[in-house]
Write a protein that holds these residues in place. Structure first.
Motif, PDB file in Angstrom:
ATOM      1  N   GLY A  73       0.816  -1.214   0.000  1.00 14.81           N
ATOM      2  CA  GLY A  73       0.000   0.000   0.000  1.00 14.81           C
ATOM      3  C   GLY A  73       0.848   1.262   0.000  1.00 14.81           C
ATOM      4  O   GLY A  73       0.561   2.226  -0.722  1.00 14.81           O
ATOM      5  N   ASN A  74       1.907   1.262   0.803  1.00 14.19           N
ATOM      6  CA  ASN A  74       2.791   2.427   0.846  1.00 14.19           C
ATOM      7  C   ASN A  74       3.595   2.569  -0.434  1.00 14.19           C
ATOM      8  O   ASN A  74       3.910   3.694  -0.844  1.00 14.19           O
ATOM      9  N   LEU A  75       3.942   1.445  -1.066  1.00 13.08           N
ATOM     10  CA  LEU A  75       4.645   1.520  -2.346  1.00 13.08           C
ATOM     11  C   LEU A  75       3.767   2.189  -3.405  1.00 13.08           C
ATOM     12  O   LEU A  75       4.223   3.077  -4.140  1.00 13.08           O
ATOM     13  N   ILE A  76       2.497   1.789  -3.463  1.00  7.17           N
ATOM     14  CA  ILE A  76       1.567   2.401  -4.412  1.00  7.17           C
ATOM     15  C   ILE A  76       1.382   3.881  -4.100  1.00  7.17           C
ATOM     16  O   ILE A  76       1.393   4.734  -5.001  1.00  7.17           O
ATOM     17  N   ILE A 137      12.305  -9.765  -1.517  1.00  6.69           N
ATOM     18  CA  ILE A 137      11.261  -9.098  -2.306  1.00  6.69           C
ATOM     19  C   ILE A 137      10.800  -7.823  -1.607  1.00  6.69           C
ATOM     20  O   ILE A 137      10.649  -6.766  -2.244  1.00  6.69           O
ATOM     21  N   LEU A 138      10.592  -7.900  -0.300  1.00  9.25           N
ATOM     22  CA  LEU A 138      10.164  -6.724   0.453  1.00  9.25           C
ATOM     23  C   LEU A 138      11.252  -5.638   0.457  1.00  9.25           C
ATOM     24  O   LEU A 138      10.942  -4.440   0.391  1.00  9.25           O
ATOM     25  N   LEU A 139      12.512  -6.047   0.525  1.00  4.23           N
ATOM     26  CA  LEU A 139      13.598  -5.078   0.494  1.00  4.23           C
ATOM     27  C   LEU A 139      13.647  -4.346  -0.842  1.00  4.23           C
ATOM     28  O   LEU A 139      13.884  -3.134  -0.892  1.00  4.23           O
ATOM     29  N   ILE A 140      13.447  -5.074  -1.927  1.00  2.25           N
ATOM     30  CA  ILE A 140      13.424  -4.446  -3.250  1.00  2.25           C
ATOM     31  C   ILE A 140      12.242  -3.473  -3.346  1.00  2.25           C
ATOM     32  O   ILE A 140      12.369  -2.369  -3.892  1.00  2.25           O
ATOM     33  N   MET A 141      11.093  -3.882  -2.810  1.00  2.00           N
ATOM     34  CA  MET A 141       9.943  -2.977  -2.780  1.00  2.00           C
ATOM     35  C   MET A 141      10.270  -1.722  -1.982  1.00  2.00           C
ATOM     36  O   MET A 141       9.902  -0.602  -2.364  1.00  2.00           O
ATOM     37  N   ASN A 142      10.984  -1.898  -0.861  1.00  2.00           N
ATOM     38  CA  ASN A 142      11.366  -0.750  -0.045  1.00  2.00           C
ATOM     39  C   ASN A 142      12.311   0.178  -0.788  1.00  2.00           C
ATOM     40  O   ASN A 142      12.225   1.407  -0.644  1.00  2.00           O
ATOM     41  N   MET A 143      13.219  -0.373  -1.592  1.00  2.00           N
ATOM     42  CA  MET A 143      14.133   0.460  -2.369  1.00  2.00           C
ATOM     43  C   MET A 143      13.371   1.330  -3.367  1.00  2.00           C
ATOM     44  O   MET A 143      13.654   2.518  -3.517  1.00  2.00           O
ATOM     45  N   ILE A 144      12.395   0.719  -4.032  1.00  2.00           N
ATOM     46  CA  ILE A 144      11.573   1.483  -4.968  1.00  2.00           C
ATOM     47  C   ILE A 144      10.782   2.550  -4.220  1.00  2.00           C
ATOM     48  O   ILE A 144      10.682   3.704  -4.666  1.00  2.00           O
ATOM     49  N   GLU A 145      10.247   2.167  -3.062  1.00  2.00           N
ATOM     50  CA  GLU A 145       9.471   3.124  -2.263  1.00  2.00           C
ATOM     51  C   GLU A 145      10.343   4.272  -1.782  1.00  2.00           C
ATOM     52  O   GLU A 145       9.920   5.439  -1.819  1.00  2.00           O
TER      53      GLU A 145
END
Length: 228
Positions: A73-76, A137-145
């Motif tokens: 949700g925060n990534l979006i 996977i979550l770490l990569i999402m965090n990098m994008i975020e």
């Protein structure tokens, strides 16, 4: 459970441990989890004890699905804010976005430091992560975020300090360069933002060299057909 330190451990480790345990409280995630837990205890008329409560009966914030939904949700939200927020030149909205972007980036950084360094000290005998693959996977999402939240900070400050509406995609590209260490903070054209770019570069180095390297090393090994 708090980690137990002895005199021979020095003061650096205990001090950093307590600091990041305190910083953990400055988090919307922690506030939501605390509120949900208290509501669960009020509704069930009992103190929450994970050892005696089945997983399916636990508060939603105490299940593995909640951190995943929170991260997604925060990534979006970060992508939408990073790409579209600069189009709305309304000061109150820009201040809200700026404050949340700062709080969220601090939240991610503190969470990652605790998972990587300090949480294992709390209960070394039983501490475990659910899955190394899930963590990567979550770490990569965090990098994008991170990239998009920093882009929001750049664009909001540009509007609030410089009084101009920036081109959002430019800040996204510059933020990506800082996060991946493809350029130096001096490449940021606006002098006021060079300090911010320096901090983002440090965060990017932490993500690339420490977090990802640590958990990629835990990924399941793959069988190979050839030895070479």
């Amino acid at each position: 459970m708090s980690a137990q330190f002895e005199v021979q451990d020095g003061f650096i480790l205990p001090a950093c441990y307590k600091l990041f345990q305190f910083l953990r409280l400055i988090s919307v995630f922690t506030l939501i989890r605390f509120t949900n837990l208290k509501f669960w205890e009020f509704r069930n008329h009992e103190k929450y004890d994970p050892k005696h409560v089945p997983i399916k009966c636990r508060p939603i914030t105490k299940r593995y699905v909640f951190p995943e939904a929170w991260a997604l949700g925060n990534l979006i939200a970060a992508i939408l804010a990073g790409m579209c927020a600069y189009l709305i030149p309304w000061t109150p909205l820009q201040i809200v976005i700026l404050c949340y972007a700062v709080i969220r980036t601090l939240e991610i950084f503190v969470y990652q430091v605790n998972v990587l360094l300090f949480d294992p000290l709390s209960n070394p005998q039983t501490y475990a992560i659910k899955s190394a693959t899930r963590m990567v996977i979550l770490l990569i999402m965090n990098m994008i975020e991170y990239t998009f939240w920093f882009s929001c900070v750049y664009s909001c400050l540009c509007f609030l300090v410089e009084g101009v509406t920036p081109e959002g995609f430019v800040f996204v590209l510059e933020s990506f360069n800082q996060m991946t260490n493809l350029s130096s903070p001096a490449d940021i054209s606006v002098v006021h933002f060079q300090i911010l770019a320096f901090f983002e570069t440090l965060v990017g180095m932490f993500m690339n060299l420490v977090c990802l390297a640590r958990f990629i090393g835990l990924l399941p090994s793959v069988r190979t057909i050839d030895d070479n």
